[in-house]
Each structure stands twice: as structure tokens, then as C-alpha cells.
Design a protein around this motif. Structure first.
Motif, mmCIF file in Angstrom:
data_model
loop_
_atom_site.group_PDB
_atom_site.id
_atom_site.type_symbol
_atom_site.label_atom_id
_atom_site.label_comp_id
_atom_site.label_asym_id
_atom_site.label_seq_id
_atom_site.Cartn_x
_atom_site.Cartn_y
_atom_site.Cartn_z
ATOM 1 N N ASP A 283 -10.295 -9.614 0.313
ATOM 2 C CA ASP A 283 -11.446 -9.724 -0.601
ATOM 3 C C ASP A 283 -10.897 -9.701 -2.025
ATOM 4 O O ASP A 283 -10.453 -8.662 -2.516
ATOM 5 N N GLU A 284 -10.930 -10.833 -2.704
ATOM 6 C CA GLU A 284 -10.322 -10.955 -4.020
ATOM 7 C C GLU A 284 -10.972 -10.038 -5.046
ATOM 8 O O GLU A 284 -10.291 -9.407 -5.859
ATOM 9 N N ALA A 285 -12.316 -9.946 -5.016
ATOM 10 C CA ALA A 285 -13.016 -9.098 -5.991
ATOM 11 C C ALA A 285 -12.647 -7.632 -5.791
ATOM 12 O O ALA A 285 -12.389 -6.898 -6.757
ATOM 13 N N GLN A 286 -12.591 -7.184 -4.546
ATOM 14 C CA GLN A 286 -12.244 -5.793 -4.252
ATOM 15 C C GLN A 286 -10.793 -5.516 -4.637
ATOM 16 O O GLN A 286 -10.471 -4.460 -5.188
ATOM 17 N N PHE A 287 -9.918 -6.477 -4.375
ATOM 18 C CA PHE A 287 -8.513 -6.307 -4.720
ATOM 19 C C PHE A 287 -8.319 -6.248 -6.232
ATOM 20 O O PHE A 287 -7.539 -5.446 -6.740
ATOM 21 N N SER A 289 -10.408 -5.160 -8.389
ATOM 22 C CA SER A 289 -10.847 -3.832 -8.839
ATOM 23 C C SER A 289 -9.772 -2.782 -8.561
ATOM 24 O O SER A 289 -9.519 -1.900 -9.387
ATOM 25 N N PHE A 290 -9.127 -2.884 -7.390
ATOM 26 C CA PHE A 290 -8.070 -1.939 -7.040
ATOM 27 C C PHE A 290 -6.889 -2.081 -7.996
ATOM 28 O O PHE A 290 -6.330 -1.081 -8.464
ATOM 29 N N VAL A 291 -6.503 -3.318 -8.306
ATOM 30 C CA VAL A 291 -5.396 -3.552 -9.245
ATOM 31 C C VAL A 291 -5.715 -2.947 -10.608
ATOM 32 O O VAL A 291 -4.860 -2.310 -11.245
ATOM 33 N N ALA A 292 -6.967 -3.121 -11.049
ATOM 34 C CA ALA A 292 -7.372 -2.549 -12.342
ATOM 35 C C ALA A 292 -7.258 -1.028 -12.316
ATOM 36 O O ALA A 292 -6.814 -0.401 -13.292
ATOM 37 N N ASP A 293 -7.633 -0.421 -11.187
ATOM 38 C CA ASP A 293 -7.525 1.043 -11.049
ATOM 39 C C ASP A 293 -6.067 1.480 -11.113
ATOM 40 O O ASP A 293 -5.747 2.512 -11.720
ATOM 41 N N MET A 294 -5.187 0.694 -10.501
ATOM 42 C CA MET A 294 -3.766 1.055 -10.502
ATOM 43 C C MET A 294 -3.165 0.905 -11.900
ATOM 44 O O MET A 294 -2.313 1.703 -12.311
ATOM 45 N N ARG A 295 -3.604 -0.068 -12.632
ATOM 46 C CA ARG A 295 -3.131 -0.206 -14.014
ATOM 47 C C ARG A 295 -3.618 0.980 -14.850
ATOM 48 O O ARG A 295 -2.895 1.489 -15.708
ATOM 49 N N GLN A 296 -4.845 1.427 -14.589
ATOM 50 C CA GLN A 296 -5.375 2.604 -15.295
ATOM 51 C C GLN A 296 -4.630 3.875 -14.899
ATOM 52 O O GLN A 296 -4.455 4.786 -15.711
ATOM 53 N N LEU A 297 -4.193 3.935 -13.632
ATOM 54 C CA LEU A 297 -3.463 5.119 -13.167
ATOM 55 C C LEU A 297 -2.170 5.307 -13.961
ATOM 56 O O LEU A 297 -1.754 6.456 -14.194
ATOM 57 N N VAL A 298 -1.548 4.224 -14.365
ATOM 58 C CA VAL A 298 -0.359 4.331 -15.225
ATOM 59 C C VAL A 298 -0.690 5.123 -16.481
ATOM 60 O O VAL A 298 0.043 6.041 -16.874
ATOM 61 N N GLY A 299 -1.804 4.801 -17.114
ATOM 62 C CA GLY A 299 -2.209 5.529 -18.317
ATOM 63 C C GLY A 299 -2.534 6.972 -18.028
ATOM 64 O O GLY A 299 -2.207 7.869 -18.817
ATOM 65 N N THR A 300 -3.177 7.224 -16.883
ATOM 66 C CA THR A 300 -3.496 8.604 -16.494
ATOM 67 C C THR A 300 -2.227 9.430 -16.358
ATOM 68 O O THR A 300 -2.136 10.560 -16.867
ATOM 69 N N VAL A 301 -1.237 8.888 -15.674
ATOM 70 C CA VAL A 301 0.032 9.600 -15.498
ATOM 71 C C VAL A 301 0.691 9.857 -16.845
ATOM 72 O O VAL A 301 1.168 10.974 -17.115
ATOM 73 N N LEU A 302 0.700 8.864 -17.708
ATOM 74 C CA LEU A 302 1.330 9.025 -19.020
ATOM 75 C C LEU A 302 0.645 10.118 -19.833
ATOM 76 O O LEU A 302 1.307 10.903 -20.516
ATOM 77 N N ARG A 303 -0.675 10.176 -19.759
ATOM 78 C CA ARG A 303 -1.393 11.200 -20.545
ATOM 79 C C ARG A 303 -1.151 12.598 -19.973
ATOM 80 O O ARG A 303 -0.993 13.559 -20.738
#
Length: 418
Positions: A283-287, A289-303
Motif C-alpha cells: 500500500d503506497e499511501a500507508q508506506f 506515511s511510515f517513511v515519513a514517521d521514520m524520518r521524524q524518528l531521526v529528529g526525535t532521537v537527535l533531540r
């Protein structure tokens, strides 16, 4: 219930301490204090300690209940030197309890609840019977009222948490078993449990059963075995936490730089490109969204890492390489909780602790590194970047465990011989 192991079925139901004068090494700080109070006949001060800490009473496992009011405590008939037969009930402090028995368990009870559940026919309450800190209490209405009043004045369950508790006797020697116990220090500190005992009773049998059911959905032996195994294999935490951290490690290796110098944008792009290469997309739309969450997780870890550096959990050039500590640290306590609930044999608990030790030593190079990774895992699980109590409480535990003279992380070497 479990199939009783060869180390489990024994006759050490009640503690018996051989002591004929001279020096006695109390098992923990509470018993050391009680022993001194017995020597100077300070019964009231002794009771005040019991009111603060609570007690444990034996019960046949098939007859016990989480509700103290529904228990019928074990009593016995004892004939004294005066020829009079009295009804006696025994209770113990935590440090005096023997290794867990398959058919007799110990339940936690406050002094206030004890005033209500001691059967009316009991003449004498014996605290820590057959030990150097034994105290005999004549049971009558006035005595029960004293217990209830002291409980009301002094018992505060929060005062028993966020503290370092160490056993002085009956602990394993330096090695993988003790190291595996030390890996659970964060949870032991938070719950106010002794970190270095294998004779695990926790907060009493029923509480250990309830804790596993409510927090882990573990209600029997098979579920405990499965949960313990998943924690040991670091499969309880989401796989993508370490996937994101691993993407940074790959960039460090590829560019020959330190983790703190990896460009955040490059890290995010690496996470995304790797996901698109290795993940099948139904499911491209679901994927997306997941990729966007993983990119955000990088920022979460950095903070989080920036906050960790400001608060002294990480050095200026340090990063968290893996959050395996979050599962392995909890595995150390699940092993003991399973023993307390009688889902695990002693051999199974010991084996799990040795495996925890090996996993932690394979993933980290110091207690400080292990702890910072545990803190990040807890924060990713609970805190949601609020930097609230889910973070501040474990931050304080981190500092206490690394600094306190009697802490496991000051007394147990992280690297073991061989």
C-alpha cells in the motif's frame, strides 16, 4: 503453575539463622536496624520500621488471595516453657525470606492490614522467628490498634520506590549471574527492590502475578516463557528503532566520522532509501506515511540525545548505537518476576539472567552506555518528547546508579574475565 525444577522443591520454608552471640551479618539494611533495636529492647521503634516497610506472611499457594481480607493466615500451636499452649502466627521482613518454595508463598501485608487479618485466636505474633532480629508481640485489641495507628501515620508506598536496595548476604559471586542481575538495576531502583538477590519474592506472590498480568498480559507459564524469550532476543521493542539507529552507524562507517557529526538530512535520506530498497510495498499511501514517521524518528532521537548530553547521560561525542538495553534490562526483571509468580523454575531464571548478561556485554562497552540506551528506549516507548516524569525519573536513576558507592554499576565490573 510450573513443573517443579530440581532446585525448587526444598524444605527451607521458614528462615532459620544459626546465631550464638558475636557478629551477625544482617541480609539487608532494614534487618541490621531491627537487630540493633532488639538488642536495646526498643519495641516501639521496631514497630515503626515495620509500619514503613511492611511484612510478609506465608500461605499455601492454592489458598492465597490478592485481597488480604480473604486470606486465612498460617498459624501454629506452640507450648511454652510454662506449659501453656499458645496460637502463634509468623511474619517476616523482606530480607529474611528464604528461596521461593513451589507450594508455600509469601504475601506482602502492611502493618495496618495485619491488624485486621491476624485471626482472633492468635495469642502471639512472631516477627522474624528464629533469627537474631526476632520480636514477639502479644496480640490483643490494644496492640492491633497500635499497628493500625502506626500504619496510618507512617506507611507511604511511594517512599519505598526510587531507591537503591542491596542485599549483604546470599548473593551470587561476581560473574554472569550477578552481572545479569545488575542489568535490571533501573527497574529495581524504580520499584525499590533489592537488585542482587536470586531469592525473589518481590512485593509478594499475588502482586507478582498481578504485575505480570496487568503490565505484560502474562497470566501463565507459557506466556512467561514466550515473553522472556522475545525480550532476550530484543523482539519486544519496535524493530524500526534500531533500524533507524543502524542507518546512522552505517553512515559513520562509510564516511569515517563520529555519530554526532552525521548530517541529519543525510541520515533521514539513508533511512528512506534503505526502506524503499528492502521493504515490499503493498500500500503506497500507508508506506509513505511510515517513511515519513521514520524520518521524524531521526529528529526525535537527535533531540533526546541533545537533552541527554545536557543532562550528563551522554558525552559530547557520544550517541546511542542500539536500544537493545530497553528489552534486555526488562528481561532481567521479567526473569525474577516470573520466578516470584511461580511461572519460572530457578534454573530458568538463572539461565535468562546469564543470557541477559551476554547480550548486554555484546551490545555495549560500559554501564553508562547501557543505561543511556535504556533511557532512550523508555523515552521512545512512553515519553513522546514531553521530557516529563517518564524521562526525569529514569534520568535520576541513571545518575544514582552510576554514583552511589553501593550501586551495582560501581561494584559489578561491566567486563567479566574471559
Amino acid at each position: 503453575m510450573y513443573t517443579v525444577g530440581e532446585q525448587d522443591d526444598h524444605e527451607d520454608i521458614f528462615p532459620v539463622v544459626e546465631h550464638e552471640g558475636g557478629h551477625w551479618q544482617a541480609p539487608a539494611e532494614l534487618e541490621r536496624r531491627l537487630h540493633k533495636l532488639v538488642e536495646v529492647d526498643e519495641t516501639y521503634t521496631y514497630l515503626r520500621h515495620l509500619a514503613r516497610h511492611g511484612l510478609y506472611h506465608p500461605m499455601p499457594v492454592e489458598r492465597t488471595s490478592p485481597d488480604p481480607a480473604e486470606r486465612v493466615p498460617h498459624t501454629s500451636q506452640v507450648t511454652g516453657s510454662d506449659g501453656v499452649t499458645r496460637t502463634v502466627m509468623q511474619v517476616y521482613t523482606d530480607g529474611m525470606l528464604t528461596r521461593p518454595h513451589p507450594y508455600v508463598v509469601f504475601e506482602f501485608v502492611t502493618l495496618g492490614s495485619l491488624a485486621r487479618i491476624v485471626p482472633p485466636e492468635v495469642d502471639v505474633l512472631v516477627v522474624n522467628a528464629a533469627t537474631p532480629c526476632q520480636l514477639l508481640l502479644q496480640v490483643d485489641d490494644e496492640e492491633r490498634e497500635v499497628w493500625a495507628d502506626l500504619h496510618e501515620e507512617l506507611f507511604d508506598p511511594d517512599a519505598l520506590t526510587d531507591r537503591l536496595v542491596t542485599r549483604y548476604t546470599g548473593t551470587p559471586e561476581t560473574g554472569p549471574l550477578l552481572h545479569g542481575l545488575a542489568c535490571g538495576a533501573h527497574l529495581c531502583y524504580a520499584n525499590g527492590d533489592p537488585w542482587n538477590t536470586l531469592d525473589w519474592h518481590g512485593a509478594g506472590y499475588s502482586h507478582e502475578v498481578e504485575r505480570l498480568a496487568e503490565s505484560w498480559d502474562v497470566t501463565g507459564r507459557q506466556e512467561w516463557l514466550e515473553t522472556q524469550q522475545r525480550l532476550l532476543e530484543c523482539e519486544v521493542s519496535p524493530w524500526y528503532w534500531d533500524f533507524v539507529l543502524g542507518a546512522r552507524l552505517a553512515l559513520v562507517k562509510a564516511h569515517g566520522t563520529s555519530g554526532t557529526r552525521v548530517d541529519a538530512g543525510l541520515w533521514r535520506d539513508s533511512v528512506e532509501s534503505t526502506l524503499r530498497r528492502v521493504v515490499e510495498v503493498p500500500d503506497e499511501a500507508q508506506f509513505a506515511s511510515f517513511v515519513a514517521d521514520m524520518r521524524q524518528l531521526v529528529g526525535t532521537v537527535l533531540r533526546y540525545e541533545a537533552r541527554f548530553r545536557a543532562d550528563g547521560l551522554l558525552g559530547e561525542d557520544e550517541v546511542v548505537r542500539t536500544v537493545a538495553a530497553w528489552d534486555l534490562g526488562r528481561a532481567s526483571k521479567i526473569a525474577r518476576w516470573g520466578r516470584g509468580a511461580r511461572y519460572a523454575t530457578r534454573a530458568e531464571m538463572n539461565d535468562a539472567l546469564v543470557r541477559v548478561s551476554a547480550g548486554v556485554r555484546n551490545a555495549y562497552s560500559s554501564w553508562a552506555e547501557f543505561s543511556a540506551a535504556y533511557v532512550l528506549g523508555r523515552c521512545l516507548h512512553f515519553d513522546e518528547e514531553r521530557f516529563g516524569d517518564w524521562y526525569t525519573s529514569v534520568r535520576e536513576a541513571h545518575h544514582a546508579l552510576l554514583r552511589a558507592p553501593g550501586s551495582p554499576w560501581r561494584t559489578v565490573p561491566f567486563r567479566l574475565p574471559g
